[in-house]
Design a protein around this motif. Structure first.
Motif, PDB file in Angstrom:
ATOM      1  N   PHE A 263       0.818  -1.213   0.000  1.00  0.00           N
ATOM      2  CA  PHE A 263       0.000   0.000   0.000  1.00  0.00           C
ATOM      3  C   PHE A 263       0.853   1.265   0.000  1.00  0.00           C
ATOM      4  O   PHE A 263       0.381   2.340  -0.358  1.00  0.00           O
TER       5      PHE A 263
ATOM      6  N   GLN B   5      -8.338  -3.529  -0.832  1.00  0.00           N
ATOM      7  CA  GLN B   5      -8.180  -2.210  -1.435  1.00  0.00           C
ATOM      8  C   GLN B   5      -7.320  -2.315  -2.693  1.00  0.00           C
ATOM      9  O   GLN B   5      -6.257  -1.694  -2.809  1.00  0.00           O
TER      10      GLN B   5
ATOM     11  N   THR C  10      -6.131   0.895  -4.566  1.00  0.00           N
ATOM     12  CA  THR C  10      -5.009   1.597  -3.940  1.00  0.00           C
ATOM     13  C   THR C  10      -3.685   0.963  -4.338  1.00  0.00           C
ATOM     14  O   THR C  10      -2.706   1.653  -4.641  1.00  0.00           O
TER      15      THR C  10
END
Length: 231
Positions: free
Chosen positions: A127, A150, A153
């Motif tokens: 991330f 996610q 992202t």
């Protein structure tokens, strides 16, 4: 460069369904805990998967090599026990591997050292990739994206550290385009064990990447290679 998407054209680029119920950052916090306390200890077990699956696991992962040009700077995210990282190190000008689990980092360092290959292994978080923008010619990830909730992202981070014209190669699970029963069964089985089902090509487009290649393979064609390019 001509854009290549899934068979049938753009109408098939809908994001694939994810797990039932909300998927929040709590899932990713649990994943980090898993990496630090369990996955960290399992490098030898993951390394044995190739033998336990009669070579199938390696054939799935090695599909990425078809789409990685020789030379240049290559980053592999989530390299696990490092068999693919060994191949990338042998064919690249500079190969960097990033994994959250320190046990996997140690195991892979030993593997590359025994092979006499130059290497740079980094413990880090997908991330927040610890690299400057526009660093790599090619970024590779196999069966790591589906482990986080996610995905957009992560793709944006990959795009950030990729050079203009660079490639991002993702090998991961996904619902087959034709929704055949075998493929849907295997995809849902992976999902039931905690993975997220993404349309990787749709995520790439959201992250500003051009989809330049796409393949489905594996039992029921539920494994995908998606290749994006940063313009």
């Amino acid at each position: 460069m001509t854009t290549v998407g899934p068979p049938g054209g753009a109408k098939h680029l809908r994001p694939a369904p994810t797990r039932s119920g909300p998927r929040t950052a709590a899932h990713d916090r649990w994943l980090k805990l898993f990496n630090r306390w369990l996955y960290d200890k399992l490098a030898p077990v993951y390394n044995a998967l190739d033998g336990l699956t009669l070579g199938m696991w390696w054939r799935l992962i090695a599909r990425a090599l078809k789409f990685v040009p020789a030379g240049g700077r290559v980053l592999e995210i989530g390299f696990g026990p490092g068999r693919l990282q060994k191949e990338l190190a042998a064919q690249s000008d500079l190969s960097v591997g990033l994994d959250l689990a320190w046990g996997m980092c140690r195991f892979t360092q030993r593997r590359l050292r025994r092979a006499g290959l130059p290497h740079r292994i980094v413990q880090g978080d997908m991330f927040r990739l610890p690299f400057p923008a526009t660093t790599f010619d090619t970024i590779v990830s196999t069966f790591a994206l589906s482990g986080v909730s996610q995905g957009e992202t992560v793709l944006r981070e990959m795009s950030r550290v990729s050079k203009r014209g660079g490639r991002i190669v993702i090998v991961d699970i996904g619902l087959p385009i034709d929704r055949n029963r075998i493929g849907v069964f295997w995809s849902r089985l992976w999902e039931s064990m905690g993975d997220c089902l993404y349309d990787q090509t749709a995520l790439m487009k959201v992250a500003g990447l051009e989809v330049v290649d796409f393949e489905e393979f594996g039992p029921g064609r539920h494994i995908r290679v998606a290749v994006g390019s940063k313009n």
